[in-house]
Design a protein around this motif. Structure first.
Motif, mmCIF file in Angstrom:
data_model
loop_
_atom_site.group_PDB
_atom_site.id
_atom_site.type_symbol
_atom_site.label_atom_id
_atom_site.label_comp_id
_atom_site.label_asym_id
_atom_site.label_seq_id
_atom_site.Cartn_x
_atom_site.Cartn_y
_atom_site.Cartn_z
ATOM 1 N N ALA A 59 0.841 -1.207 0.000
ATOM 2 C CA ALA A 59 0.000 0.000 0.000
ATOM 3 C C ALA A 59 0.874 1.254 0.000
ATOM 4 O O ALA A 59 0.592 2.217 -0.730
ATOM 5 N N LYS A 60 1.938 1.252 0.790
ATOM 6 C CA LYS A 60 2.843 2.402 0.824
ATOM 7 C C LYS A 60 3.587 2.557 -0.506
ATOM 8 O O LYS A 60 3.807 3.675 -0.962
ATOM 9 N N ALA A 61 3.946 1.430 -1.122
ATOM 10 C CA ALA A 61 4.621 1.478 -2.426
ATOM 11 C C ALA A 61 3.673 2.023 -3.485
ATOM 12 O O ALA A 61 4.073 2.807 -4.350
ATOM 13 N N MET A 62 2.394 1.613 -3.436
ATOM 14 C CA MET A 62 1.404 2.126 -4.393
ATOM 15 C C MET A 62 1.217 3.625 -4.214
ATOM 16 O O MET A 62 1.086 4.368 -5.183
ATOM 17 N N GLU A 63 1.222 4.048 -2.964
ATOM 18 C CA GLU A 63 1.063 5.473 -2.660
ATOM 19 C C GLU A 63 2.261 6.267 -3.170
ATOM 20 O O GLU A 63 2.107 7.381 -3.684
ATOM 21 N N ALA A 64 3.458 5.703 -3.043
ATOM 22 C CA ALA A 64 4.679 6.379 -3.482
ATOM 23 C C ALA A 64 4.843 6.346 -4.992
ATOM 24 O O ALA A 64 5.590 7.148 -5.553
ATOM 25 N N SER A 65 4.150 5.441 -5.655
ATOM 26 C CA SER A 65 4.272 5.293 -7.097
ATOM 27 C C SER A 65 3.618 6.460 -7.829
ATOM 28 O O SER A 65 2.706 7.104 -7.317
ATOM 29 N N GLU A 66 4.086 6.709 -9.045
ATOM 30 C CA GLU A 66 3.498 7.766 -9.866
ATOM 31 C C GLU A 66 2.217 7.319 -10.550
ATOM 32 O O GLU A 66 1.472 8.136 -11.080
ATOM 33 N N LYS A 67 1.950 6.012 -10.550
ATOM 34 C CA LYS A 67 0.748 5.479 -11.189
ATOM 35 C C LYS A 67 -0.458 5.694 -10.279
ATOM 36 O O LYS A 67 -0.344 5.716 -9.065
ATOM 37 N N ASP A 68 -1.624 5.812 -10.913
ATOM 38 C CA ASP A 68 -2.862 5.953 -10.167
ATOM 39 C C ASP A 68 -3.519 4.575 -10.058
ATOM 40 O O ASP A 68 -4.077 4.074 -11.025
ATOM 41 N N PHE A 69 -3.434 3.988 -8.875
ATOM 42 C CA PHE A 69 -3.985 2.654 -8.662
ATOM 43 C C PHE A 69 -5.446 2.687 -8.229
ATOM 44 O O PHE A 69 -6.046 1.636 -7.999
ATOM 45 N N GLY A 70 -6.035 3.861 -8.149
ATOM 46 C CA GLY A 70 -7.463 4.005 -7.855
ATOM 47 C C GLY A 70 -7.884 3.248 -6.614
ATOM 48 O O GLY A 70 -7.361 3.467 -5.521
ATOM 49 N N GLU A 71 -8.838 2.328 -6.762
ATOM 50 C CA GLU A 71 -9.392 1.570 -5.643
ATOM 51 C C GLU A 71 -8.617 0.290 -5.352
ATOM 52 O O GLU A 71 -8.997 -0.473 -4.465
ATOM 53 N N LEU A 72 -7.551 0.036 -6.068
ATOM 54 C CA LEU A 72 -6.798 -1.203 -5.897
ATOM 55 C C LEU A 72 -6.244 -1.395 -4.471
ATOM 56 O O LEU A 72 -6.298 -2.517 -3.966
ATOM 57 N N PRO A 73 -5.748 -0.350 -3.793
ATOM 58 C CA PRO A 73 -5.265 -0.573 -2.419
ATOM 59 C C PRO A 73 -6.343 -1.076 -1.453
ATOM 60 O O PRO A 73 -6.022 -1.685 -0.434
ATOM 61 N N GLU A 74 -7.609 -0.870 -1.785
ATOM 62 C CA GLU A 74 -8.694 -1.315 -0.906
ATOM 63 C C GLU A 74 -8.825 -2.835 -0.861
ATOM 64 O O GLU A 74 -9.412 -3.369 0.078
ATOM 65 N N VAL A 75 -8.294 -3.553 -1.854
ATOM 66 C CA VAL A 75 -8.391 -5.016 -1.866
ATOM 67 C C VAL A 75 -7.248 -5.674 -1.100
ATOM 68 O O VAL A 75 -7.183 -6.900 -1.029
#
Length: 172
Positions: A59-75
């Motif tokens: 989740a922290k890596a997704m947040e730090a990434s430049e990509k928009d993962f939208g609702e993906l961290p919720e899973v």
């Protein structure tokens, strides 16, 4: 795991997320060692990278990434495994074929070229996604089709015309 080790893992995950345009989040919990080994072997053969990760670090890596993962961290609940691939539909096909022998892995979500898919019910949709090579092949086939029709028409028309001329010359 120390704070520094966690930071290193987050940096590595962020780099992997940035380097891959096809990312699948799966649940492989409950698989025994032999089945997990079979899954890893199948992933290796299909050129899919499989990694088990901690949800908080991902989740922290997704947040730090430049990509928009939208609702993906919720899973990110329960056990999570990452699958990385160059081709969008390969992990989906691998999951589907592997499920003939086992009830796992379950698809939690996927990120494919800026599109987000949530839930295991999206698996059939992901299997049907065409790869870049498949799309290029279809386009080439569509472009060749009219040219082939014209050429075959000219060939058959030329044969008919020659036949007609021959018949007319024989009658005289």
């Amino acid at each position: 795991m120390t704070r520094e080790e966690k930071s290193n893992v987050i940096q590595d995950l962020t780099a992997q997320l940035a380097d891959n345009s096809t990312i699948y989040l799966t649940d492989i919990s409950g698989l025994d060692a032999l089945t997990t080994s079979d899954l890893r072997r199948a992933c290796f053969k299909a050129d899919v990278k499989l990694a088990v990760v901690k949800n908080t670090l991902l989740a922290k890596a997704m947040e730090a990434s430049e990509k928009d993962f939208g609702e993906l961290p919720e899973v990110l609940k329960g056990n999570t495994s990452l699958m990385f691939s160059e081709t969008g539909n390969v992990p989906a096909k691998l999951i589907k074929s592997f499920r003939k022998k086992s009830d796992k892995p379950l698809l939690k979500g996927a990120f494919i070229a800026e599109a987000i898919y949530l839930g295991d019910e999206q698996l059939d949709t992901l299997v049907n996604i065409k790869s870049k090579e498949e799309m290029i092949g279809e386009i080439i086939g569509l472009l060749q089709s009219p040219a082939k029709n014209v050429i075959s028409g000219l060939k058959s028309g030329g044969g008919k015309l020659a036949g007609i001329l021959k018949t007319l010359s024989e009658k005289e």
